[in-house]
Design an enzyme around this catalytic site. Sequence first.
Site, PDB file in Angstrom:
ATOM      1  N   ASN A  32      34.962 -11.869  17.030  1.00 25.83           N
ATOM      2  CA  ASN A  32      33.909 -12.884  17.054  1.00 25.83           C
ATOM      3  C   ASN A  32      32.868 -12.630  18.128  1.00 25.83           C
ATOM      4  OD1 ASN A  32      36.562 -13.618  18.252  1.00 25.83           O
ATOM      5  ND2 ASN A  32      35.353 -15.169  19.301  1.00 25.83           N
TER       6      ASN A  32
ATOM      7  N   CYS B  98      33.749 -22.209  25.808  1.00 24.98           N
ATOM      8  CA  CYS B  98      35.001 -22.928  25.592  1.00 24.98           C
ATOM      9  C   CYS B  98      34.676 -24.336  25.112  1.00 24.98           C
ATOM     10  CB  CYS B  98      35.854 -22.920  26.850  1.00 24.98           C
ATOM     11  SG  CYS B  98      35.032 -23.596  28.265  1.00 24.98           S
TER      12      CYS B  98
ATOM     13  N   THR C  71      46.288 -35.951   2.632  1.00 21.18           N
ATOM     14  CA  THR C  71      45.245 -35.976   1.599  1.00 21.18           C
ATOM     15  C   THR C  71      44.185 -34.932   1.905  1.00 21.18           C
ATOM     16  OG1 THR C  71      45.659 -38.308   1.271  1.00 21.18           O
ATOM     17  CG2 THR C  71      43.563 -37.477   0.447  1.00 21.18           C
TER      18      THR C  71
ATOM     19  N   THR D  70      42.378 -22.300  12.887  1.00 17.42           N
ATOM     20  CA  THR D  70      43.373 -22.519  13.942  1.00 17.42           C
ATOM     21  C   THR D  70      44.660 -23.077  13.327  1.00 17.42           C
ATOM     22  OG1 THR D  70      41.609 -22.923  15.537  1.00 17.42           O
ATOM     23  CG2 THR D  70      43.816 -23.687  16.145  1.00 17.42           C
TER      24      THR D  70
ATOM     25  N   SER E 182      38.044 -19.543   7.632  1.00 18.70           N
ATOM     26  CA  SER E 182      37.478 -20.796   8.127  1.00 18.70           C
ATOM     27  C   SER E 182      36.180 -21.099   7.382  1.00 18.70           C
ATOM     28  CB  SER E 182      37.200 -20.636   9.627  1.00 18.70           C
ATOM     29  OG  SER E 182      36.543 -21.777  10.105  1.00 18.70           O
TER      30      SER E 182
ATOM     31  N   GLN F 259      35.774 -13.966  10.840  1.00 23.34           N
ATOM     32  CA  GLN F 259      34.420 -13.440  11.043  1.00 23.34           C
ATOM     33  C   GLN F 259      34.059 -12.376  10.017  1.00 23.34           C
ATOM     34  OE1 GLN F 259      32.234 -14.695  13.059  1.00 23.34           O
ATOM     35  NE2 GLN F 259      33.502 -15.944  14.410  1.00 23.34           N
TER      36      GLN F 259
HETATM   37  N1  PLP Z   1      39.348 -16.827  14.604  1.00 28.05           N
HETATM   38  C1  PLP Z   1      38.126 -16.400  14.928  1.00 28.05           C
HETATM   39  C2  PLP Z   1      37.844 -14.923  14.966  1.00 28.05           C
HETATM   40  C3  PLP Z   1      37.117 -17.312  15.245  1.00 28.05           C
HETATM   41  O1  PLP Z   1      35.902 -16.882  15.571  1.00 28.05           O
HETATM   42  C4  PLP Z   1      37.431 -18.698  15.212  1.00 28.05           C
HETATM   43  C5  PLP Z   1      36.416 -19.712  15.605  1.00 28.05           C
HETATM   44  O2  PLP Z   1      35.640 -19.514  16.514  1.00 28.05           O
HETATM   45  C6  PLP Z   1      38.720 -19.100  14.846  1.00 28.05           C
HETATM   46  C7  PLP Z   1      39.657 -18.130  14.550  1.00 28.05           C
HETATM   47  C8  PLP Z   1      39.096 -20.557  14.777  1.00 28.05           C
HETATM   48  O3  PLP Z   1      38.548 -21.104  13.605  1.00 28.05           O
HETATM   49  P1  PLP Z   1      38.460 -22.689  13.353  1.00 28.05           P
HETATM   50  O4  PLP Z   1      37.272 -23.170  14.079  1.00 28.05           O
HETATM   51  O5  PLP Z   1      38.298 -22.816  11.858  1.00 28.05           O
HETATM   52  O6  PLP Z   1      39.743 -23.293  13.800  1.00 28.05           O
END
Ligand code: PLP
Length: 385
Positions: free
Chosen positions: A155, A324, A241, A77, A201, A183
């Site tokens: 996802n 959510c 950091t 994110t 991620s 993903q």
């Molecule tokens: N993009 C996709 C396709 C995801 O499935 C997710 C998390 O569910 C994210 C972005 C967000 O990732 P993070 O939890 O590392 O912020």
Amino acid sequence: MTGQPARPRVYLDHNATAPLRPEARAAAGAAMDLACNPSSVHAEGRRARALVEEARSRVASLVGAAPAGVVFTSGATEAAAFALTPDLGGDGRRGFGRLLVCATDHAAVLHGHRFQRDAVTVLPVLPDGLLDRDALGDALAAGGPALVAVQAANNETGVIQPVREIAATVRSAGGMLVCDAVQAAGRIDCRDFGADVLLLSGHKLGGLAGAGAAVAATPDVVWGAAMLRGGGQERGRRAGTENVAAIAAFGAAAAASAPGPAVGALRDRFEAALLALAPDAEIFGRGAPRLPNTSAFAVPGVVAERLLMALDLDGVAVSSGSACASGKVAGSHVLDAMKVKTDFTSGAIRVSFGWDSVAADVDRIVHVLGTALHRMRRGRLRAAA
Ligand code: PLP
């Protein structure tokens, strides 16, 4: 108490968060024992720095990028917020007045971040979940150079976008492509996507939550202004950091993640059994290329929340729609964008396998699913009588 040992639970929700890989646990443990600031010049600090740089190389190599292209963040994110900015540039291009996003992208991308709301255009998908590339072409032709964000794999459904072709279209129109590979990474080969920036991620790969990255995947990316400014970490691109333990775990998980056929065989076996139990089940995105680990489906007349709870009570963890932050089940913007009929969207369940999944997990979910569907059908017949 019956004295019966509790059956181990079966976790089939890797797309939400993958269980911690042993390699990642060991790497995080070693970093925590070090408990040191990688900016410190003493030997301990230098050891922490070495862990961060080793992780950087490992993450880069997972996606075929140069280590210098990796900017560590707190997750995907934040990586999206860093990359989705009008002042991203590269290869002579600098400054984008608009952002085009794909309707099935994750909320972390759909948000548009540093673009004004009215500068964000949402591109439709076809019923199989693939980006409507005619709409992309029309949108690119309809204004100045655009930054485009399209995910590699969804996802919820696992549908894989043709990133290479999309990147070529975007580049030939003078734009740049940011690709959410959260993903896809570790599940399919992401090394030759042709996208300018990839978002990753750690916790989806079997690392810890708290580390992610924006990766410059082409040599000419020029990052926009940093969002977090201060100590100049990450070469001034992301101050603060470093979370060394999470970054080390991310690197270890990246190194341990290799796409292989095993997970796909489990998913295929699961889907064959599902269709034997419920021939009228709908498997979303089935007509498109999909991640080998993901199966999203609905059985007519079955409400997702009830099925999810029945599976949970019987020891099987899966997801429904998109959960959510409150843990409640929300409607799915992905299935809406695919124009799935509402009697199916209200029953959408996602099963996602991963590195620790085994054949016995398929047997267990099929058994539990069969029992739950049988009970629900019987209940419906009684109610109708
Ligand atoms: N993009 C996709 C396709 C995801 O499935 C997710 C998390 O569910 C994210 C972005 C967000 O990732 P993070 O939890 O590392 O912020």
